[in-house]
Design a protein around this motif. Structure first.
Motif, PDB file in Angstrom:
ATOM      1  N   LEU A   1     -11.750  12.355  45.721  1.00  0.00           N
ATOM      2  CA  LEU A   1     -10.965  13.421  46.327  1.00  0.00           C
ATOM      3  C   LEU A   1      -9.779  13.692  45.423  1.00  0.00           C
ATOM      4  O   LEU A   1      -8.824  12.911  45.379  1.00  0.00           O
ATOM      5  CB  LEU A   1     -10.498  13.038  47.733  1.00  0.00           C
ATOM      6  CG  LEU A   1      -9.751  14.141  48.465  1.00  0.00           C
ATOM      7  CD1 LEU A   1     -10.672  15.344  48.724  1.00  0.00           C
ATOM      8  CD2 LEU A   1      -9.165  13.627  49.766  1.00  0.00           C
TER       9      LEU A   1
ATOM     10  N   LEU B   1     -14.514  22.817  38.241  1.00  0.00           N
ATOM     11  CA  LEU B   1     -13.926  23.359  39.463  1.00  0.00           C
ATOM     12  C   LEU B   1     -14.238  24.842  39.579  1.00  0.00           C
ATOM     13  O   LEU B   1     -14.361  25.541  38.572  1.00  0.00           O
ATOM     14  CB  LEU B   1     -12.410  23.165  39.452  1.00  0.00           C
ATOM     15  CG  LEU B   1     -11.889  21.743  39.286  1.00  0.00           C
ATOM     16  CD1 LEU B   1     -10.365  21.744  39.257  1.00  0.00           C
ATOM     17  CD2 LEU B   1     -12.412  20.844  40.382  1.00  0.00           C
TER      18      LEU B   1
ATOM     19  N   PRO C   1      -6.652  24.796  41.057  1.00  0.00           N
ATOM     20  CA  PRO C   1      -5.790  24.900  42.240  1.00  0.00           C
ATOM     21  C   PRO C   1      -4.417  25.444  41.887  1.00  0.00           C
ATOM     22  O   PRO C   1      -3.844  25.084  40.862  1.00  0.00           O
ATOM     23  CB  PRO C   1      -5.695  23.456  42.739  1.00  0.00           C
ATOM     24  CG  PRO C   1      -6.926  22.800  42.230  1.00  0.00           C
ATOM     25  CD  PRO C   1      -7.174  23.444  40.889  1.00  0.00           C
TER      26      PRO C   1
ATOM     27  N   THR D   1      -3.682  20.881  47.224  1.00  0.00           N
ATOM     28  CA  THR D   1      -5.085  21.285  47.310  1.00  0.00           C
ATOM     29  C   THR D   1      -5.915  20.031  47.124  1.00  0.00           C
ATOM     30  O   THR D   1      -5.684  19.265  46.186  1.00  0.00           O
ATOM     31  CB  THR D   1      -5.449  22.331  46.241  1.00  0.00           C
ATOM     32  OG1 THR D   1      -4.695  23.515  46.480  1.00  0.00           O
ATOM     33  CG2 THR D   1      -6.934  22.677  46.281  1.00  0.00           C
ATOM     34  N   PHE D   2      -6.872  19.827  48.023  1.00  0.00           N
ATOM     35  CA  PHE D   2      -7.753  18.664  48.004  1.00  0.00           C
ATOM     36  C   PHE D   2      -9.143  19.146  47.626  1.00  0.00           C
ATOM     37  O   PHE D   2      -9.691  20.045  48.272  1.00  0.00           O
ATOM     38  CB  PHE D   2      -7.793  17.998  49.381  1.00  0.00           C
ATOM     39  CG  PHE D   2      -6.424  17.644  49.893  1.00  0.00           C
ATOM     40  CD1 PHE D   2      -5.866  16.414  49.607  1.00  0.00           C
ATOM     41  CD2 PHE D   2      -5.688  18.555  50.636  1.00  0.00           C
ATOM     42  CE1 PHE D   2      -4.603  16.085  50.059  1.00  0.00           C
ATOM     43  CE2 PHE D   2      -4.421  18.243  51.094  1.00  0.00           C
ATOM     44  CZ  PHE D   2      -3.875  17.002  50.809  1.00  0.00           C
ATOM     45  N   VAL D   3      -9.703  18.586  46.558  1.00  0.00           N
ATOM     46  CA  VAL D   3     -11.011  19.014  46.060  1.00  0.00           C
ATOM     47  C   VAL D   3     -11.947  17.812  46.079  1.00  0.00           C
ATOM     48  O   VAL D   3     -11.690  16.810  45.405  1.00  0.00           O
ATOM     49  CB  VAL D   3     -10.918  19.594  44.630  1.00  0.00           C
ATOM     50  CG1 VAL D   3     -12.289  20.081  44.163  1.00  0.00           C
ATOM     51  CG2 VAL D   3      -9.890  20.720  44.558  1.00  0.00           C
TER      52      VAL D   3
ATOM     53  N   GLU E   1     -17.065  20.184  41.676  1.00  0.00           N
ATOM     54  CA  GLU E   1     -16.493  20.535  42.968  1.00  0.00           C
ATOM     55  C   GLU E   1     -17.575  20.750  44.024  1.00  0.00           C
ATOM     56  O   GLU E   1     -18.518  21.507  43.812  1.00  0.00           O
ATOM     57  CB  GLU E   1     -15.640  21.805  42.849  1.00  0.00           C
ATOM     58  CG  GLU E   1     -15.017  22.222  44.161  1.00  0.00           C
ATOM     59  CD  GLU E   1     -14.037  23.372  44.042  1.00  0.00           C
ATOM     60  OE1 GLU E   1     -13.754  23.982  45.069  1.00  0.00           O
ATOM     61  OE2 GLU E   1     -13.547  23.661  42.925  1.00  0.00           O
TER      62      GLU E   1
ATOM     63  N   ARG F   1     -13.257  22.302  49.017  1.00  0.00           N
ATOM     64  CA  ARG F   1     -11.813  22.129  48.906  1.00  0.00           C
ATOM     65  C   ARG F   1     -11.096  22.478  50.184  1.00  0.00           C
ATOM     66  O   ARG F   1     -11.595  23.247  51.005  1.00  0.00           O
ATOM     67  CB  ARG F   1     -11.237  22.890  47.720  1.00  0.00           C
ATOM     68  CG  ARG F   1     -11.213  24.376  47.846  1.00  0.00           C
ATOM     69  CD  ARG F   1     -10.484  25.085  46.697  1.00  0.00           C
ATOM     70  NE  ARG F   1     -11.001  24.779  45.382  1.00  0.00           N
ATOM     71  CZ  ARG F   1     -10.364  25.028  44.250  1.00  0.00           C
ATOM     72  NH1 ARG F   1      -9.177  25.596  44.257  1.00  0.00           N
ATOM     73  NH2 ARG F   1     -10.901  24.716  43.089  1.00  0.00           N
TER      74      ARG F   1
ATOM     75  N   GLU G   1      -7.259  23.812  51.049  1.00  0.00           N
ATOM     76  CA  GLU G   1      -6.020  24.313  50.457  1.00  0.00           C
ATOM     77  C   GLU G   1      -4.907  24.223  51.488  1.00  0.00           C
ATOM     78  O   GLU G   1      -5.036  24.714  52.609  1.00  0.00           O
ATOM     79  CB  GLU G   1      -6.197  25.747  49.982  1.00  0.00           C
ATOM     80  CG  GLU G   1      -7.160  25.839  48.810  1.00  0.00           C
ATOM     81  CD  GLU G   1      -7.306  27.243  48.285  1.00  0.00           C
ATOM     82  OE1 GLU G   1      -7.471  28.165  49.105  1.00  0.00           O
ATOM     83  OE2 GLU G   1      -7.275  27.406  47.057  1.00  0.00           O
TER      84      GLU G   1
END
Length: 104
Positions: free
Chosen positions: A13, A61, A65, A70-72, A79, A82, A84
């Motif tokens: 993550l 990605l 971001p 932002t969590f990807v 990716e 995500r 945001e």
């Protein structure tokens, strides 16, 4: 997801953050402090990256971001989904669980 599946899939993550971001600070207090020991944290360990800093090589990605945090969710650097922004622990966990379920 079992540990063996997570290891095989190499989930991570990525969290793209700005040190001065209030939402990121709130996430750190509400979720981040315990995330590494959680089931989600063991399944998808954190990869923190300063939003304006150097980025790890080999990431694929959808886009870089621009919003903190932002969590990807990544599988082998690619990716999968995500989140945001941060709107609270319950919403974050629900969204992350949904992404992890799709990754399984």
């Amino acid at each position: 997801m079992s540990a063996s599946i997570a290891e095989a899939a190499r989930l991570q993550l990525l969290v793209a953050y700005d040190r001065g971001c209030g939402e990121y600070s709130r996430w750190q207090q509400e979720v981040g402090a315990t995330y590494p020991a959680s089931a989600e944290g063991r399944t998808a360990p954190l990869l923190p990256v300063a939003i304006d800093g150097a980025w790890p090589d080999g990431l694929a990605l959808a886009s870089r971001p621009r919003l903190s945090p932002t969590f990807v969710l990544l599988r082998d650097g690619f990716e999968l989904g995500r989140i945001e922004g941060y709107r609270g622990a319950n919403e974050f966990r629900a969204a992350l669980d949904q992404m992890l379920g799709r990754a399984d």
